[in-house]
Write a protein that holds these residues in place. Structure first.
Motif, mmCIF file in Angstrom:
data_model
loop_
_atom_site.group_PDB
_atom_site.id
_atom_site.type_symbol
_atom_site.label_atom_id
_atom_site.label_comp_id
_atom_site.label_asym_id
_atom_site.label_seq_id
_atom_site.Cartn_x
_atom_site.Cartn_y
_atom_site.Cartn_z
ATOM 1 N N ILE A 402 41.969 43.681 39.034
ATOM 2 C CA ILE A 402 40.822 43.299 40.180
ATOM 3 C C ILE A 402 39.935 42.340 39.466
ATOM 4 C CG2 ILE A 402 40.726 45.566 40.905
ATOM 5 C CD1 ILE A 402 38.393 46.154 39.280
ATOM 6 N N GLN A 404 40.872 38.898 38.931
ATOM 7 C CA GLN A 404 40.929 37.815 40.020
ATOM 8 C C GLN A 404 40.177 37.942 41.266
ATOM 9 O OE1 GLN A 404 42.096 34.766 39.537
ATOM 10 N NE2 GLN A 404 42.205 35.366 37.298
ATOM 11 N N PRO A 405 40.297 39.098 41.948
ATOM 12 C CA PRO A 405 39.681 39.205 43.065
ATOM 13 C C PRO A 405 38.214 39.107 43.013
ATOM 14 C CG PRO A 405 41.232 41.015 43.076
ATOM 15 C CD PRO A 405 41.281 40.185 41.826
ATOM 16 N N HIS A 408 36.917 35.424 42.348
ATOM 17 C CA HIS A 408 37.172 34.520 43.466
ATOM 18 C C HIS A 408 35.889 35.202 44.532
ATOM 19 C CE1 HIS A 408 40.629 32.337 42.192
ATOM 20 N NE2 HIS A 408 41.269 33.224 42.098
ATOM 21 N N LEU A 409 35.252 35.923 44.390
ATOM 22 C CA LEU A 409 34.292 36.252 45.482
ATOM 23 C C LEU A 409 33.202 35.107 45.400
ATOM 24 C CD1 LEU A 409 33.313 39.707 44.395
ATOM 25 C CD2 LEU A 409 34.620 39.160 46.421
ATOM 26 N N PHE A 530 41.912 49.152 46.517
ATOM 27 C CA PHE A 530 42.800 47.769 46.040
ATOM 28 C C PHE A 530 43.866 47.556 47.037
ATOM 29 C CE2 PHE A 530 46.559 46.295 43.643
ATOM 30 C CZ PHE A 530 45.948 44.964 43.303
ATOM 31 N N TYR A 533 42.416 46.066 50.122
ATOM 32 C CA TYR A 533 42.133 44.739 49.673
ATOM 33 C C TYR A 533 43.592 43.908 49.823
ATOM 34 C CZ TYR A 533 40.905 40.351 47.254
ATOM 35 O OH TYR A 533 40.975 39.217 46.754
ATOM 36 N N MET A 534 44.745 44.398 49.388
ATOM 37 C CA MET A 534 45.999 43.400 49.339
ATOM 38 C C MET A 534 46.373 43.490 50.824
ATOM 39 S SD MET A 534 46.494 42.796 46.309
ATOM 40 C CE MET A 534 48.148 42.199 46.315
ATOM 41 N N ARG A 536 44.763 44.425 54.150
ATOM 42 C CA ARG A 536 43.524 44.210 54.879
ATOM 43 C C ARG A 536 43.962 44.956 56.305
ATOM 44 N NH1 ARG A 536 39.894 40.363 53.347
ATOM 45 N NH2 ARG A 536 40.119 40.396 50.935
#
Length: 727
Positions: A402, A404-405, A408-409, A530, A533-534, A536
């Motif tokens: 998590i 990297q996610p 990139h926010l 997670f 998130y991957m 959606r």
């Protein structure tokens, strides 16, 4: 997509059933079937998995997966069962006996004793020495001779060693199982004059009476260098080098908290850490800094990687040489730290990274992490229950998944901004992953962790690199002294900053209680988030939110079941007799029977119980006190109509009465009363007699016999543990 995801990381598919097997094997160890049946089942699944693999039928691929899962599960179960059985397979005599021991670690000073980790070499009697080879913990009474003992000394001791046991207090840390997982078979106390040195550079320093004990037995010394103890001598050698480094720090002028933090950062020695500095780092959210583990080994790996960069420019041969040098230097560092578990697992992980770099593979991935964990649990399954092991791997896993996610926010354009936000995103990911475990084990959440890590991690990086440079300057002492002054200033800044964060408002939330099932549920929720998130997908979000709602309902239900209730609690804490009166609203009064109670010991033992039942900090009562529901007058307590008499001295002895004066519910007998039970029953009519753990073994046994003869109901806290009476 999830199936494809697991196919990319084959070691993830092995480590999950292996961990499950280790956990279940430990949980059901007392009722676990014999190793013979476990080995039989293991080879059965091994044969089935090999059969399905060589058949190579696509339609039976799920059979291979199931049997491999069962094989790993059984392997984990048998691994921890075998390890625990090695610890419990020896029975010690009930009476005092003479043993030959080898001290395997530097003795640690305690309040009244020295704690010595030792290897039992044999049991000595009039016939000779009978080999044992079991690890034990011995507490040696403090005197001048004991203070001179070192790792590697071989002694004869006369002591009563027994299997590790708990005090059976509510929600108490399972110390007996903790020692079993560490391979410790027994504990014992050794008084002055009950030991003698057999082989040491300090062999002339015998405790009083020890010389006669040594001469009378004359044990055989030929077994000293057997293969079973070679690792302990290697560890003794490592400890001697650690002591030399600490002596060098003293010579360079390091002392106090600066010396303690530097020793923890560089060689993993935490014996100098005071309670205050440890608490400051814990509240500020920087405890991981003091535990030599992944962060420190990672910084060292990066430094060595940079230094060896020119070697790698010579093609594949150069890359291989760099990886080889990295592995050798990392394990040399592990040697100097005494091969502590946290360092071993971190060095193992980075050694695998170095090997992956040698073969041109992706060096840092979930598969590498899972392979490291599997290899370590294969070597020592009990490491799964080490808090540091869990926190390290969970932190790295959450960073990989998590970070990297989170990064990139926000879009950051400046170079400094990218660096700061990158550091913060790593800290957020690690904290998010480890927070459930930290709350579960320590009942604390540090709210200013971002601020702390933002300053502490760069400071620690600089300190660690300069400290390595300082140690390399040992042949040039005059330059080393100047460098040491710079390190001192940096350590002072580090400690001042941590203490400043500790003093900030709401620096930590304490007293939080999480159930073991809740911790598992929280991690499942994070994985579901997670996964959403991957992918959606709306249905995945609904599944996640539904699970979180179910988790919240379970928490509320369990909290209601464990709500405070009006009750009396008596604890099994030898150094602190007390009566805890608890109200249903969470308020309580703790009545200390001793004039100088060991309050810190009591709090360490029972804090989990107070957090579990959501009690407010209790009011401490040591003198007469009265409220609407509670009153204390001398040694008489009254709480919601229940009467308790605390007997801690001889004030009730030789009192004459025609009939009993008081009808009481509980008669609490503690250290200090030397009379007979009959003298008390002439004055009181007790419903129940409680014998405190502070009573000597002789006094306790005598009072138990008197209770049985009189037909009175009694409870011995040293045998039964804590007791709670609902009102």
């Amino acid at each position: 997509m999830m199936t494809f995801y697991f196919h990319k990381y084959p070691f993830m598919r092995l480590i999950i059933p292996w961990i499950t097997g280790v956990f279940c094997g430990d949980l059901f160890f007392d009722s676990s079937p014999g190793l013979f049946w476990g080995v039989l089942v293991f080879f059965l699944f091994f044969g089935l998995s090999m059969t399905f693999y060589f058949l190579q039928r696509y339609s039976l691929r799920w059979c291979f997966g199931v049997t491999t899962f069962a094989l790993c599960f059984t392997g984990g179960w048998m691994g921890i069962t075998w390890q625990l059985q090695q610890t419990t397979n020896h029975t010690f005599p009930k009476e005092e006996a003479v043993y030959r021991i080898l001290i395997t670690d530097t003795p640690q000073i305690k309040e009244h004793t020295y704690l010595c980790r030792a290897l039992l070499r044999g049991h000595c009697d009039s016939i000779g020495t009978h080999p044992i080879e079991q690890k034990v913990i011995l507490y040696l009474q403090q005197d001048l001779a004991v203070s001179r003992l070192r790792s590697g000394d071989e002694l004869l001791v006369s002591a009563r060693i027994s299997l590790p046991a708990n005090n059976k207090n509510f929600d108490e840390f399972d110390y007996a199982r903790y020692l079993m997982r560490k391979g410790i078979s027994g504990t014992g106390y050794v008084a002055s004059g009950k030991w003698a040195i057999l082989s040491s550079d300090l062999s002339s320093n015998l405790s009083s009476g020890g010389q006669a004990l040594c001469l009378s037995l004359q044990p055989d010394r030929t077994s000293k260098h057997n293969l079973g103890t070679s690792l302990f001598y290697l560890r003794s050698m490592a400890n001697s080098y650690r002591e030399k480094i600490i002596s060098l720090y003293h010579e360079l002028g390091f002392n106090g908290d600066e010396l303690a933090v530097l020793s923890a950062l560089t060689i993993g020695d935490k014996t100098e850490l005071s309670e205050s500095i440890h608490e400051s780092y814990s509240v500020a959210g920087a405890s991981h800094i003091l535990a030599l583990s992944g962060l420190h080994i990672g910084l060292l790996y990066a430094l060595l990687f940079f230094i060896l960069q020119p070697v790698a420019k010579r093609g594949n041969t150069g890359k291989c040489l760099r990886s080889l040098f990295l592995i050798i230097l990392l394990w040399a560092f592990a040697f100097f730290t005494g091969f502590s578990p946290s360092v071993v697992r971190s060095v193992t992980m980075f050694s695998i990274l170095a090997l992956a770099d040698m073969f041109g593979r992706q060096s840092f991935s979930l598969n590498t992490l899972a392979a490291t964990a599997w290899l370590m649990l294969l070597c020592n399954p009990a490491w799964l229950f080490d808090v540091g092991f869990q926190l390290s791997f969970v932190a790295v896993t959450s960073i990989l998944l998590i970070q990297q996610p989170i990064y990139h926010l926000f879009t950051i354009k400046s170079r400094i901004g990218k660096y700061v936000w990158g550091l913060m995103s790593v800290s957020i990911a690690a904290q998010l992953g480890t927070a459930p475990l930290v709350i579960f084990y320590f009942s604390r959440f540090s709210t200013h962790f971002l601020l702390t890590n933002l300053a502490v991690i760069p400071l620690v990086t600089i300190i660690l690199y300069i400290a390595v440079f300082m140690l390399s300057l040992t042949p040039i002492s005059w330059i080393q002294t100047y460098v040491a002054e710079g390190v001192k200033k940096l350590l002072e800044i580090l400690n001042l900053f941590v203490r400043w964060v500790e003093q900030l408002p709401y620096s930590s939330i304490d007293g939080i209680w999480l159930y073991q099932l809740e911790v598992f549920g929280i991690y499942v929720s994070l994985l579901l988030l997670f996964y959403y998130y991957m992918n959606r997908r709306y249905k995945n979000l609904i599944t996640c939110l539904s699970f979180i709602l179910l988790l919240a309902i379970c928490h509320v239900t369990m909290s209601w079941i464990d709500r405070p209730q009006s009750s009396l609690v008596f604890y099994n804490v030898r150094g602190c007799p007390a009566v805890h009166c608890i109200e249903s609203d969470g308020h309580s009064w703790i009545n200390y029977a001793d004039t100088l109670p060991d309050k810190q010991l009591l709090k360490r033992v029972v804090t989990n119980y107070w957090n579990h039942h959501h009690l407010l900090p209790p009011k401490e009562i040591t003198a007469d006190y009265k409220t609407t529901a509670f009153s204390r007058q001398q040694q008489m307590l009254s709480f919601h109509g229940c009467r308790i008499c605390i007997v801690t001295d001889n004030r009730w002895r030789n009192k004459l009465a025609d009939s009993a004066l008081y009808t009481i519910d509980y008669l609490y007998l503690c250290k200090g009363y030397d009379g007979h039970l009959e003298e008390l029953t002439r004055l009181f009519v007790p419903g129940c007699i409680l014998l405190d753990a502070s009573l000597s073994e002789y006094r306790k046994n005598r009072l138990e016999d008197e209770c049985k003869q009189s037909g009175l109901h009694f409870i011995s806290l040293s045998e039964e543990g804590s007791v709670c009476f609902l009102l």
